[in-house]
Design a protein around this motif. Structure first.
Motif, PDB file in Angstrom:
ATOM      1  N   ASN A  61       0.984  -1.280  -0.194  1.00 61.42           N
ATOM      2  CA  ASN A  61      -0.092   0.086   0.212  1.00 61.42           C
ATOM      3  C   ASN A  61       0.959   1.244   0.026  1.00 61.42           C
ATOM      4  OD1 ASN A  61      -2.619  -1.010   0.044  1.00 61.42           O
ATOM      5  ND2 ASN A  61      -2.770  -1.278   2.043  1.00 61.42           N
ATOM      6  N   ARG A  62       1.898   1.196  -0.724  1.00 68.13           N
ATOM      7  CA  ARG A  62       2.834   2.172  -0.440  1.00 68.13           C
ATOM      8  C   ARG A  62       2.361   3.578  -1.237  1.00 68.13           C
ATOM      9  NH1 ARG A  62       9.308   2.356  -2.207  1.00 68.13           N
ATOM     10  NH2 ARG A  62       9.485   4.843  -2.070  1.00 68.13           N
ATOM     11  N   ALA A  63       1.445   3.209  -2.343  1.00 62.01           N
ATOM     12  CA  ALA A  63       0.976   4.430  -3.046  1.00 62.01           C
ATOM     13  C   ALA A  63      -0.035   5.141  -2.150  1.00 62.01           C
ATOM     14  CB  ALA A  63       0.618   3.969  -4.290  1.00 62.01           C
ATOM     15  N   THR A  64      -0.880   4.454  -1.594  1.00 61.84           N
ATOM     16  CA  THR A  64      -1.762   4.932  -0.611  1.00 61.84           C
ATOM     17  C   THR A  64      -1.090   5.701   0.550  1.00 61.84           C
ATOM     18  OG1 THR A  64      -3.506   3.221  -1.309  1.00 61.84           O
ATOM     19  CG2 THR A  64      -3.812   4.467   0.860  1.00 61.84           C
ATOM     20  N   HIS A  65      -0.205   4.924   1.082  1.00 62.52           N
ATOM     21  CA  HIS A  65       0.580   5.765   2.365  1.00 62.52           C
ATOM     22  C   HIS A  65       1.082   7.167   1.685  1.00 62.52           C
ATOM     23  CE1 HIS A  65       3.158   6.460   5.765  1.00 62.52           C
ATOM     24  NE2 HIS A  65       4.372   6.214   5.100  1.00 62.52           N
ATOM     25  N   ASP A  66       1.752   7.304   0.578  1.00 62.10           N
ATOM     26  CA  ASP A  66       2.354   8.367   0.290  1.00 62.10           C
ATOM     27  C   ASP A  66       1.477   9.445  -0.238  1.00 62.10           C
ATOM     28  OD1 ASP A  66       4.955   6.908   0.410  1.00 62.10           O
ATOM     29  OD2 ASP A  66       5.269   6.861  -1.730  1.00 62.10           O
ATOM     30  N   THR A  67       0.317   8.890  -0.813  1.00 65.18           N
ATOM     31  CA  THR A  67      -0.614  10.083  -1.257  1.00 65.18           C
ATOM     32  C   THR A  67      -1.485  10.514  -0.275  1.00 65.18           C
ATOM     33  OG1 THR A  67      -1.167   8.666  -3.395  1.00 65.18           O
ATOM     34  CG2 THR A  67      -2.899  10.229  -2.773  1.00 65.18           C
ATOM     35  N   LYS A  68      -1.906   9.817   0.751  1.00 64.58           N
ATOM     36  CA  LYS A  68      -2.563  10.194   1.950  1.00 64.58           C
ATOM     37  C   LYS A  68      -1.470  11.212   2.862  1.00 64.58           C
ATOM     38  CE  LYS A  68      -6.285   6.796   2.764  1.00 64.58           C
ATOM     39  NZ  LYS A  68      -7.128   7.722   2.791  1.00 64.58           N
TER      40      LYS A  68
ATOM     41  N   ALA B 150       1.074  12.968   1.735  1.00 63.44           N
ATOM     42  CA  ALA B 150       1.274  14.406   1.169  1.00 63.44           C
ATOM     43  C   ALA B 150       0.107  15.386   1.478  1.00 63.44           C
ATOM     44  CB  ALA B 150       1.334  13.828  -0.542  1.00 63.44           C
ATOM     45  N   ARG B 151      -1.196  14.763   1.428  1.00 60.92           N
ATOM     46  CA  ARG B 151      -2.391  15.546   1.547  1.00 60.92           C
ATOM     47  C   ARG B 151      -2.399  16.002   2.979  1.00 60.92           C
ATOM     48  NH1 ARG B 151      -7.236  15.168   4.087  1.00 60.92           N
ATOM     49  NH2 ARG B 151      -8.724  16.871   3.345  1.00 60.92           N
ATOM     50  N   GLN B 152      -2.132  15.205   3.873  1.00 54.65           N
ATOM     51  CA  GLN B 152      -2.088  15.640   5.352  1.00 54.65           C
ATOM     52  C   GLN B 152      -0.967  16.206   5.905  1.00 54.65           C
ATOM     53  OE1 GLN B 152      -2.413  11.532   7.080  1.00 54.65           O
ATOM     54  NE2 GLN B 152      -4.329  11.339   6.498  1.00 54.65           N
TER      55      GLN B 152
END
Length: 213
Positions: free
Chosen positions: A182-189, A191-193
């Protein structure tokens, strides 16, 4: 002699122990009227094995501790439940029922965790084991920091589910959970946070354990 690091008020509950952090979490949630409205209405709706999970909870902790407005950065309130009827129609009936029931400051997103394995691969490109209860969904979040659920009981107490504890929430750390790729999800979330709460510290996905348990 070394100097003590500067005091950071937003980190005042970091490393304070499980009991103190649970009490702080309950106090913060209880002091947030829109969030308490959602909890009371979720309790009244009484979906099977229901939990309010993730962002609305830890985002409000960060807002409270940094002096930001109530529900700043919260897009919706995630409500998990578990119904063995995995048909689309059954979930849609629950979603429609919830839409008429909730009157909250932000939308409530209702999802049957018994159905996640049916659509996960189409959305994320990988298989997902069938879950047996709502908390299994929390166990699979891409960040350990995000793995938190709460339920308001009939006696006005809270039940808290936080499989990795609360220290990363109160420590303002975004820590990856490598159970799944789930690296992409971890990175995307993250960045927003981090754009919303610059006090956060980002822990990157460990390259050597990508996708490993």
């Amino acid at each position: 002699m070394g100097q003590n690091p500067p005091y950071s008020p937003h980190l005042r509950y970091a490393d304070q122990g499980e009991a103190a952090q649970k009490q702080a979490l309950i106090s913060i949630v209880s002091a947030c009227p829109p969030l308490m409205t959602a909890f009371c209405q979720a309790r009244d709706l009484d979906l099977p094995d229901w939990w309010i999970v993730s962002g609305a909870i830890y985002n409000q902790v960060w807002n409270h501790l940094t002096g930001r407005p109530t529900l700043y950065g919260v897009k919706d309130i995630d409500l998990f439940y578990f119904d063995p009827d995995t048909s689309y129609d059954a979930e849609d009936r629950m979603i429609q029922r919830a839409a008429k029931h909730f009157d909250t400051a932000v939308p409530v997103e209702v999802r049957n965790q018994a159905r996640v394995h049916l659509w996960y691969k189409d959305h994320f490109g990988q298989d997902y084991d069938a879950l047996t209860q709502s908390t299994d969904g929390i166990d699979n979040f891409a960040s350990k920091t995000h793995a938190i659920g709460m339920r308001l009981n009939a006696d006005e107490t809270f039940t808290i589910y936080a499989p990795f504890g609360l220290n990363d929430v109160f420590g303002f750390r975004l820590v990856p959970h490598t159970k799944r790729d789930n690296r992409a999800t971890h990175d995307t979330k993250a960045a927003r946070q981090m754009a919303l709460w610059p006090e956060l510290t980002f822990i990157p996905w460990p390259e050597k354990t990508k996708g490993a348990r």
